[in-house]
Design a protein around this motif. Sequence first.
Motif, short mmCIF file in Angstrom:
data_model
loop_
_atom_site.label_atom_id
_atom_site.label_comp_id
_atom_site.label_asym_id
_atom_site.label_seq_id
_atom_site.Cartn_x
_atom_site.Cartn_y
_atom_site.Cartn_z
N SER A 166 -0.28 3.77 2.77
CA SER A 166 0.36 2.81 2.25
C SER A 166 1.35 3.53 1.13
CB SER A 166 -0.70 2.21 1.37
OG SER A 166 -1.37 3.29 0.39
N LYS A 207 4.03 -4.98 -2.12
CA LYS A 207 3.21 -5.24 -3.33
C LYS A 207 2.01 -4.82 -3.09
CE LYS A 207 6.42 -9.30 -3.90
NZ LYS A 207 6.51 -10.53 -4.13
N ARG A 208 1.16 -4.45 -4.41
CA ARG A 208 -0.16 -4.24 -4.44
C ARG A 208 -0.66 -5.49 -5.10
NH1 ARG A 208 -2.03 0.91 -3.41
NH2 ARG A 208 0.06 2.47 -2.89
N SER A 249 -4.63 -7.93 -5.66
CA SER A 249 -6.01 -7.69 -5.72
C SER A 249 -6.60 -8.91 -5.77
CB SER A 249 -6.50 -7.11 -7.21
OG SER A 249 -6.02 -8.00 -8.41
N TYR A 286 1.68 -6.55 1.70
CA TYR A 286 0.60 -6.52 0.61
C TYR A 286 -0.18 -5.34 0.90
CZ TYR A 286 2.45 -10.99 -1.03
OH TYR A 286 3.43 -12.08 -1.50
N ILE A 287 -0.57 -4.73 -0.01
CA ILE A 287 -1.48 -3.62 -0.04
C ILE A 287 -2.75 -3.95 -0.88
CG2 ILE A 287 -1.92 -1.06 -0.45
CD1 ILE A 287 0.97 -0.71 -0.27
N GLY A 346 -3.99 -3.93 -8.44
CA GLY A 346 -2.83 -4.71 -8.44
C GLY A 346 -2.74 -6.05 -8.99
N ASP A 396 -5.28 -3.42 -3.56
CA ASP A 396 -5.32 -2.49 -4.53
C ASP A 396 -6.22 -3.06 -5.64
OD1 ASP A 396 -5.31 -0.64 -6.73
OD2 ASP A 396 -3.29 -0.10 -6.05
#
Length: 285
Positions: free
Chosen positions: A106, A113-114, A116, A79-80, A85, A82
């Motif tokens: 990234s 997946k992004r 938040s 997971y990123i 996201g 963001d």
Amino acid sequence: MVEDNANVHVIIVTPPSVFDVAVILRALYTGLGPRGWKLTIVGLGNKLPLKLVTESRTPVSVVRENVSTLLEEPSEPIYIVDPRGSPAWLHPPPRSIVIDYSGSYSSKLSSAKRISSLGLNSLTYETIGIVYEYWIRKIPQQRKISLEPYSRDVRSGLYIAKKALEALSVFDNYVLLEPSVLAYTLRKVYIANRILLDPSSTEVKIDHIEGKVLETISIEAYSARNLRKIGYITLTYREGVLEIRDIDGLAYRIIIDINRKQACSAPDLCVSKSENEQGSINVIY
């Protein structure tokens, strides 16, 4: 040497300052404990800055075992962080979390997946929100005590459970039980059996790295008939479990849920104390 069997791998790329890394490191250590996670930092050089250890207030041994500057291939799912996201709660916990302040690393993770947390502009505090959502918030449910509450005498056990809640105290962010409250409580319990009690000593051992406390209270017991010393009563408190042992062995085991302010003295027999009830006690069957 950073271990490879971590449940979650946090990767920070090109952080704007050591402070941002320190904030995330502190959240990982205080929230998840000294193991089960690892942190990789890219962009602060090949050696970890001394300032990272001091500002994060993380033990050196934990930093040595969990933090690295050598980037490894992250494990799926990735997971990123963001702010734009999708909400973290929509997805299961990841194996790898990437906080990329420049976006260069990234962008190469096509399958990631992004996500938040609160939609904040700060990636640093978004990360803390995500760590809280996936792991810290679930800790009280995960740390279930396997021991059963026990009382040699049910009525006395319920009384001790009530007083144990009143004895809860915080010292240096660690939860302890006030020895004087417990000693006075047991005096009233044991005098019914013609036994006099005098508190002798209290010992508190704090493991600052593991964040655990062991409190031991020793109480001398005397015969009320001739004041002859007949032995000791020992109270031990560790991670929500108060055990009371006398000359006949285990007398009481009180299970305390600090978050819910509830104490159980026998299966399905508990007392609770609400902050809004100004000291009133409810009995729960």
